[in-house]
Structure formats: C-alpha cells, structure tokens
Design an enzyme around this catalytic site. Structure first.
Site, PDB file in Angstrom:
ATOM      1  N   ARG A  44      -2.543   5.576 -14.715  1.00 47.90           N
ATOM      2  CA  ARG A  44      -2.635   4.559 -13.659  1.00 47.90           C
ATOM      3  C   ARG A  44      -3.229   3.292 -14.264  1.00 47.90           C
ATOM      4  NH1 ARG A  44      -7.298   3.440 -14.604  1.00 47.90           N
ATOM      5  NH2 ARG A  44      -7.263   2.117 -12.769  1.00 47.90           N
ATOM      6  N   GLY A  45      -3.227   2.211 -13.448  1.00 49.16           N
ATOM      7  CA  GLY A  45      -3.594   0.901 -13.977  1.00 49.16           C
ATOM      8  C   GLY A  45      -2.314   0.171 -14.338  1.00 49.16           C
ATOM      9  N   ALA A  46      -2.204  -1.085 -13.899  1.00 47.70           N
ATOM     10  CA  ALA A  46      -0.922  -1.792 -13.991  1.00 47.70           C
ATOM     11  C   ALA A  46      -0.347  -1.848 -15.412  1.00 47.70           C
ATOM     12  CB  ALA A  46      -1.085  -3.201 -13.396  1.00 47.70           C
ATOM     13  N   ASP A 235      -2.859  -6.105  -9.843  1.00 46.54           N
ATOM     14  CA  ASP A 235      -1.612  -5.354  -9.970  1.00 46.54           C
ATOM     15  C   ASP A 235      -0.390  -6.242  -9.824  1.00 46.54           C
ATOM     16  OD1 ASP A 235      -3.713  -3.223  -9.165  1.00 46.54           O
ATOM     17  OD2 ASP A 235      -1.992  -2.150 -10.002  1.00 46.54           O
ATOM     18  N   ASN A 245      -4.750  -6.103  -5.626  1.00 41.93           N
ATOM     19  CA  ASN A 245      -5.556  -5.256  -6.510  1.00 41.93           C
ATOM     20  C   ASN A 245      -6.063  -4.079  -5.685  1.00 41.93           C
ATOM     21  OD1 ASN A 245      -6.732  -4.772  -9.136  1.00 41.93           O
ATOM     22  ND2 ASN A 245      -8.705  -5.190  -8.207  1.00 41.93           N
ATOM     23  N   LYS A 246      -6.774  -3.191  -6.336  1.00 43.92           N
ATOM     24  CA  LYS A 246      -7.266  -1.970  -5.701  1.00 43.92           C
ATOM     25  C   LYS A 246      -7.893  -2.261  -4.339  1.00 43.92           C
ATOM     26  CE  LYS A 246      -6.821   1.331  -6.649  1.00 43.92           C
ATOM     27  NZ  LYS A 246      -5.669   2.036  -5.993  1.00 43.92           N
TER      28      LYS A 246
HETATM   29  O1  MRU Z   1      -4.265   2.727  -8.194  1.00 45.05           O
HETATM   30  P1  MRU Z   1      -4.652   2.304  -9.578  1.00 45.05           P
HETATM   31  O2  MRU Z   1      -5.803   3.051 -10.133  1.00 45.05           O
HETATM   32  O3  MRU Z   1      -3.453   2.270 -10.494  1.00 45.05           O
HETATM   33  O4  MRU Z   1      -5.115   0.789  -9.389  1.00 45.05           O
HETATM   34  C1  MRU Z   1      -5.548   0.079 -10.507  1.00 45.05           C
HETATM   35  C2  MRU Z   1      -6.042  -1.278 -10.169  1.00 45.05           C
HETATM   36  O5  MRU Z   1      -6.031  -1.706  -9.039  1.00 45.05           O
HETATM   37  C3  MRU Z   1      -6.458  -2.137 -11.316  1.00 45.05           C
HETATM   38  O6  MRU Z   1      -7.461  -3.026 -10.921  1.00 45.05           O
HETATM   39  C4  MRU Z   1      -5.242  -2.940 -11.818  1.00 45.05           C
HETATM   40  O7  MRU Z   1      -4.167  -2.095 -12.105  1.00 45.05           O
HETATM   41  C5  MRU Z   1      -5.552  -3.739 -13.021  1.00 45.05           C
HETATM   42  S1  MRU Z   1      -5.942  -2.681 -14.345  1.00 45.05           S
HETATM   43  C6  MRU Z   1      -5.919  -3.440 -15.779  1.00 45.05           C
END
Ligand code: MRU
Length: 347
Positions: A44-46, A235, A245-246
């Site tokens: 996970r993470g963009a 994201d 974002n989250k």
């Molecule tokens: O649901 P996730 O854990 O994939 O969400 C991640 C986030 O919201 C991060 O802040 C975003 O992807 C940037 S990470 C470099």
C-alpha cells in the site's frame, strides 16, 4: 530491502499486513496475485502500488505463452484492466500501468520476447526512479524542519509506502540524516493503523524520536503550541492543488490552519493528475466496514454493528502551505506551480 521488487520471474513484496509483528516477504506468481495484494493492502502507499502495478504488467507479459505480438498485447490489455481496478484513488497506479501500456503499444519490437524484455526493464526503471525522486523530495523538504521542532505526520509515507526512502517520512528521514534533532508525532491512523504499525516501525529503525498519538489527540497538541509543522503524503493531487490522502488528513489541515501551523504535502509529480481540475473529481475508495469494527481480526464491537469506512478524504488547496515535489516546493497558485513542476522546471 525494497518494498516491492522483481525477483527471478515473480514480484516480491514485503507483507505490510504483518508489520510490526513480523517482516515477511511474499512472492507473487502472476498479475492476478499482484492485483489481489494491492486490494488487500499487502502492498500500500501510492508510489508502492504504482511500482507493484508496473511489475504486475511485466509479470503478465512474463507468464504469457503468447508467441506473437498481437496476442501478447491483447493479454496485456486485460491484465492492465485487472490491475487498475484493484484500488481507485491513488493515481500512481493508473499512471504506472498507462506508462507500461504506452510502451507496449509502440512499434519496433522484433518479437513477443523483445516486448517482454522491454516491459521488465521499464518496470525496473519506474521502481529505481521512485527511490531517486524520493531522495530529491527529501533534500528539498528537509529545509522545512528546524532543530527542536515537533512535526505531526499522518498515515505511513515512508520506505514502505514507496519503493524505498519515502515521501513525507522521507523528508523526515532526510532531516534526520542532515543531523537535525526534532520530534515526530505519529497519528495512529485508524482503522488500518498505518501510523502506529508502519511509521513507528520505520522511525524505530531510523532512530528518529517519535510518539504515537490517538488520531483524536492531534488538535490537542496543535492547540497547545507543540506542533511546528505538519507533513503528509498524497494519493492524488488535482491541478488546482486539492489532494486526496488518507482519511483524517482534511481535519488535520483545518486544525493546522486554525492554529497557524504550516501544512505541507510531499508528493512526486507522478501523483499529480493534471486531467482533473479539482478534488471533486477524485474517486474515493470505500473499504470493508469490517476494517473498522474488526481491525486485523480483533473484534472491537459485535459483528452485526454497522460502520462506514472511507479510505481517503480530499483537502482543499487553500489549506496547503506548499507541495514538496522532486523539482522543488510548489507554492500557491498551484495551477501554475504544478504545471511548471510537471514540465520538469526547477521550482
Ligand atoms: O490506504 P493506504 O495506506 O494506501 O494510504 C496511503 C496514504 O494515504 C499515503 O499518505 C499516500 O499513499 C502517500 S504515501 C507516499
């Protein structure tokens, strides 16, 4: 070790569902398994899911038995669709898949095998570039952190959310590597706890001073004057600077403005979607309510209790002090500064 990598004909990734209790890797044999790992948040993470999807396309080519280019391309189109549908909000996923498919559509491949090789090299380049881009964002962004500061951070944006190094947590890492002494408050980030499980795990290893906070305590520390800077990831950033974002980022942004605290997102240009005018056009993922009521299998309430689980929210650009990109820090007006950043201009 990288979060996601190509390894002898499989896609290898750290299983983020197991951290901090265990550091385990999984080997995924085909693009269906990669799509499933993105959907269930093994990765996970963009930027990390962008790289995983790029390797997924390369893996679809690798596992295909097609002997001619037309058959291989048709199979790749189906695989691209499967990968793109795995999660909707982070634009890095579609960005990476589209980049791979544009390469696949080019003329000049002598054989299906030549296209397979080109796709594997392209996915590797996307992964390698991600690490360099994060280091550049770290170098630009670390100037925002001063000795003695306390920085508030939401979710996980570190090495685990990327191929390596990180975005917002990469800025924190760069400041630490530059010898600055500061403290980080990590929102625990309900319901999946990316802050307490993943960001704390990373800062433990880096030796950065931190405390985990219940998400509900962020405003308390801001009001007491303890927070000097807020850093988050993104994201998807719209062309006007609105960004997804989250879940929980929006309320932190509003509280930061109320308390006069600088609020930055750290995002590579691959997270900017110039095709959309504002945050209203960003698709927001709704996940299984069981993640709220029964996180990681631990029942907090009876199974029949109702819940909602939006995975992201949108923060309007008026709350942003700036966007740290690999080309420098974009400032308002973002429509202009983001356009320049995406054109490769130094900001
Ligand atoms: O649901 P996730 O854990 O994939 O969400 C991640 C986030 O919201 C991060 O802040 C975003 O992807 C940037 S990470 C470099």
């Amino acid at each position: 070790m990288r979060t996601v990598a190509w390894a002898d004909g499989v896609v290898r990734m750290i299983d983020q569902k197991r951290i901090p209790w265990a550091l385990e890797v999984v080997d995924l044999p085909d693009h269906h398994a990669v799509a499933a790992a993105i959907a269930d948040m093994t990765v996970r993470g963009a930027p990390a899911i962008g790289a995983a999807a790029a390797f997924g396309v390369a893996l679809a080519a690798h596992t295909s038995s097609a002997t001619d280019l037309a058959t291989l391309r048709a199979e790749l189109r189906a695989a691209a669709q499967t990968l793109k549908e795995s999660r909707p909000t982070a634009v890095n996923l579609a960005w990476a898949v589209d980049k791979m498919m544009a390469l696949a559509a080019q003329d000049g491949y002598a054989s299906a095998q030549a296209l397979r090789d080109a796709l594997r090299e392209a996915a590797q380049r996307i992964a390698d570039d991600d690490v360099h881009i994060n280091q550049r964002m770290g170098a630009h962004g670390q100037a925002l952190i001063q000795d003695g500061d306390t920085v508030l951070h939401h979710c996980n944006t570190g090495a685990l959310a990327t191929v390596d190094y990180g975005t917002a947590l990469g800025v924190i890492r760069a400041a630490h590597e530059a010898g600055k002494r500061f403290h980080v408050l990590l929102d625990e980030t309900r319901p999946r706890l990316q802050g307490s499980r993943l960001s704390a795990w990373e800062l433990e290893q880096l030796g950065v001073s931190y405390d985990i906070l219940p998400d509900t305590a962020a405003g308390y520390y801001m009001q007491r004057g303890e927070v000097k800077l807020v850093l988050v990831g993104a994201d998807r950033v719209a062309s006007n600077g609105d960004f997804a974002n989250k879940i929980g980022t929006y309320q932190i942004a509003v509280l930061a403005k109320e308390n006069g605290i600088p609020f930055y997102t750290v995002a590579p240009t691959s997270t900017v979607d110039l095709n959309i005018a504002s945050g209203a056009d960003i698709p927001i993922e709704e996940r299984d309510p069981a993640e709220v009521t029964t996180p990681y299998g631990n029942a907090l309430v009876p199974a029949h209790f109702k819940a909602r689980n939006p995975a992201f929210d949108v923060t309007p650009h008026r709350y942003l002090s700036g966007i740290v990109t690999e080309n420098g820090i974009a400032r308002p007006a973002f429509t202009e500064s983001l356009r320049r950043a995406l054109a490769g201009e130094a900001l």
